[in-house]
Design an enzyme around this catalytic site. Structure first.
Site, PDB file in Angstrom:
ATOM      1  N   THR A  76       0.838  -1.198   0.000  1.00  0.00           N
ATOM      2  CA  THR A  76       0.000   0.000   0.000  1.00  0.00           C
ATOM      3  C   THR A  76       0.874   1.249   0.000  1.00  0.00           C
ATOM      4  O   THR A  76       0.665   2.176  -0.797  1.00  0.00           O
ATOM      5  CB  THR A  76      -0.946   0.016   1.221  1.00  0.00           C
ATOM      6  OG1 THR A  76      -1.964  -0.975   1.039  1.00  0.00           O
ATOM      7  CG2 THR A  76      -1.611   1.377   1.394  1.00  0.00           C
ATOM      8  N   GLN A 185      -0.589  -9.298  -5.621  1.00  0.00           N
ATOM      9  CA  GLN A 185      -1.184 -10.638  -5.637  1.00  0.00           C
ATOM     10  C   GLN A 185      -0.494 -11.587  -6.603  1.00  0.00           C
ATOM     11  O   GLN A 185      -0.671 -12.799  -6.504  1.00  0.00           O
ATOM     12  CB  GLN A 185      -2.673 -10.536  -6.008  1.00  0.00           C
ATOM     13  CG  GLN A 185      -3.542  -9.866  -4.976  1.00  0.00           C
ATOM     14  CD  GLN A 185      -3.715 -10.691  -3.709  1.00  0.00           C
ATOM     15  OE1 GLN A 185      -3.470 -11.898  -3.686  1.00  0.00           O
ATOM     16  NE2 GLN A 185      -4.131 -10.040  -2.645  1.00  0.00           N
ATOM     17  N   SER A 203       4.550  -7.177  -1.207  1.00  0.00           N
ATOM     18  CA  SER A 203       4.105  -7.125   0.184  1.00  0.00           C
ATOM     19  C   SER A 203       4.456  -8.435   0.870  1.00  0.00           C
ATOM     20  O   SER A 203       4.039  -9.513   0.430  1.00  0.00           O
ATOM     21  CB  SER A 203       2.590  -6.884   0.257  1.00  0.00           C
ATOM     22  OG  SER A 203       2.156  -6.793   1.599  1.00  0.00           O
ATOM     23  N   THR A 241      14.055   4.806   9.807  1.00  0.00           N
ATOM     24  CA  THR A 241      14.978   3.690  10.030  1.00  0.00           C
ATOM     25  C   THR A 241      14.398   2.391   9.480  1.00  0.00           C
ATOM     26  O   THR A 241      13.260   2.033   9.773  1.00  0.00           O
ATOM     27  CB  THR A 241      15.264   3.531  11.532  1.00  0.00           C
ATOM     28  OG1 THR A 241      15.808   4.752  12.036  1.00  0.00           O
ATOM     29  CG2 THR A 241      16.251   2.401  11.775  1.00  0.00           C
ATOM     30  N   CYS A 327      -9.267  -5.307   2.600  1.00  0.00           N
ATOM     31  CA  CYS A 327      -8.812  -3.915   2.605  1.00  0.00           C
ATOM     32  C   CYS A 327      -9.955  -2.922   2.668  1.00  0.00           C
ATOM     33  O   CYS A 327      -9.750  -1.737   2.886  1.00  0.00           O
ATOM     34  CB  CYS A 327      -7.956  -3.638   1.366  1.00  0.00           C
ATOM     35  SG  CYS A 327      -6.437  -4.605   1.358  1.00  0.00           S
TER      36      CYS A 327
END
Length: 380
Positions: A76, A185, A203, A241, A327
């Protein structure tokens, strides 16, 4: 044979991390804990691990010479950097953008914001009945002032697949335009030529790894307006970081998932076909995923029952599926993806998505179908 005391068919929402990923995370977090931006020996050692992770990811996608990578917290965030960061950086070249009407919310909301707050003009291509964009429509939509096209490789709700190579050929005929592809996906599930893609994302938690890590992979000559300012980490594009252990696990999971793709597709196809045949024998079900969709996702709707009720009843039996995408499932009571394809609100409100992994088997499907039919028979 059932592997667990539950059945998990919600892998498009998130996946169960592999055991070796947990072991890798523990090892790196304990031993390579220093800030990779520190100039002392431990910091430099941590930075080396981080850069090795970058090289592993680029190598896995066969883009070592052409692309760079920045680590993010999720796909995202990576989509946001790619779309908003690129559009705002190069808006002097043009303010026309193209996407489709069934993209993930992390893509659509970016375009909406660019449209409403920054004066961009966005063309939303309508997906066809199988959930893919029409190439001729993309050709017609391209303009001299088009600077960015964003089309997903594989849809997260129905599993539809776009022809990314052909899309890339069309986009790259315009020297100003670049192609962003939401590959969240599709990694490990589709064979893609990543050399043809200017920007794509990953992801970790979709790849049998841990939540909290993602990546934007982009062509080396591109730049972005930073959305997060600070200490200038990640080439000044995404300050903060880095989570070295999470990013190392992301690299390992991408490497693993990109292996034996064809063999995995073959196995998952047997599961999809088996379930599809079971569902087709009952008039209560409308299958929304066409045979051309990825076998990893099978979306269907209930004609006369409420999907939310059925999903909850299945959950009480330790069978986990989803009604709409995780989502946006808490904010909307229908699938905009299915609605845009079917133009039927009842079908869109009562979708159930099955998403497979290599851990699933036919016995789980048999149990799922038996329990599903019992629940439907009990609901008045």
């Amino acid at each position: 044979m059932l592997k667990n005391n539950f059945i998990y068919f919600d892998n498009a929402a998130t996946t169960k991390p592999d055991d070796d990923i947990f072991s890798l995370y523990e090892k790196v977090e304990k031993e390579i804990f220093a800030n990779p931006n520190s100039v002392h020996h431990l910091g430099l050692f941590s930075d080396k691990y981080l850069n090795n992770a970058r090289e592993m990811i680029l190598s896995s996608f066969k883009v070592t010479r052409s692309h760079k990578i920045i680590f993010t917290s999720s796909s995202t965030e990576a989509n946001n950097i790619a779309i908003k960061g690129y559009a705002l950086k190069y808006q002097n070249r043009g303010k026309h953008l193209i996407t489709s009407n069934i993209e993930h919310p992390s893509v659509l909301e970016c375009f909406k914001q660019l449209e409403e707050l920054f004066g961009f003009e966005v063309t939303y291509l309508k997906a066809n009945g199988e959930g893919a964009i029409e190439l001729d429509e993309l050709k017609k939509a391209m303009r001299d002032d088009t600077i960015l096209v964003s089309i997903m490789a594989m849809n997260n709700e129905i599993g539809s697949i776009n022809n990314i190579d052909e899309i890339a050929n069309i986009v790259h005929k315009n020297k100003k335009a670049v192609l962003h592809v939401d590959t969240t996906q599709s990694i490990g599930k589709l064979e893609l030529n990543y050399q043809n893609i200017d920007m794509f994302v990953a992801s970790s938690h979709k790849l049998a790894s841990l939540k909290g890590s993602g990546a934007l992979i982009y062509r080396k000559n591109l730049d972005f307006m930073p959305l997060i300012s600070g200490g200038g980490q990640e080439y000044g594009i995404r300050s903060g970081t880095q989570a070295v252990a999470l990013d190392v696990c992301l690299a390992k999971s991408i490497q693993k998932q990109n292996q034996n793709i064809a063999k995995k597709i073959e196995y998952i196809t047997t599961l999809n076909t088996y379930l599809r045949n079971k569902l087709s024998s009952n008039d209560e079900f409308i299958i929304n995923s066409s045979p051309s969709c990825s076998p990893y996702i099978l979306n269907f709707s209930l004609k006369s029952k409420k999907a939310a009720v059925v999903v909850e009843a299945l959950s009480r039996k330790n069978i986990y599926v989803s009604s709409v995408s995780a989502c946006h499932s808490k904010h909307e009571n229908y699938s905009y993806v299915v609605y845009n394809l079917k133009n039927d609100l009842n079908i869109a409100r009562n979708t159930i998505r099955i998403s497979f992994s290599m851990d699933n088997n036919k016995e789980e499907i048999d149990v799922f179908i038996d329990e599903l039919n019992k629940i439907i028979g009990e609901i008045k």
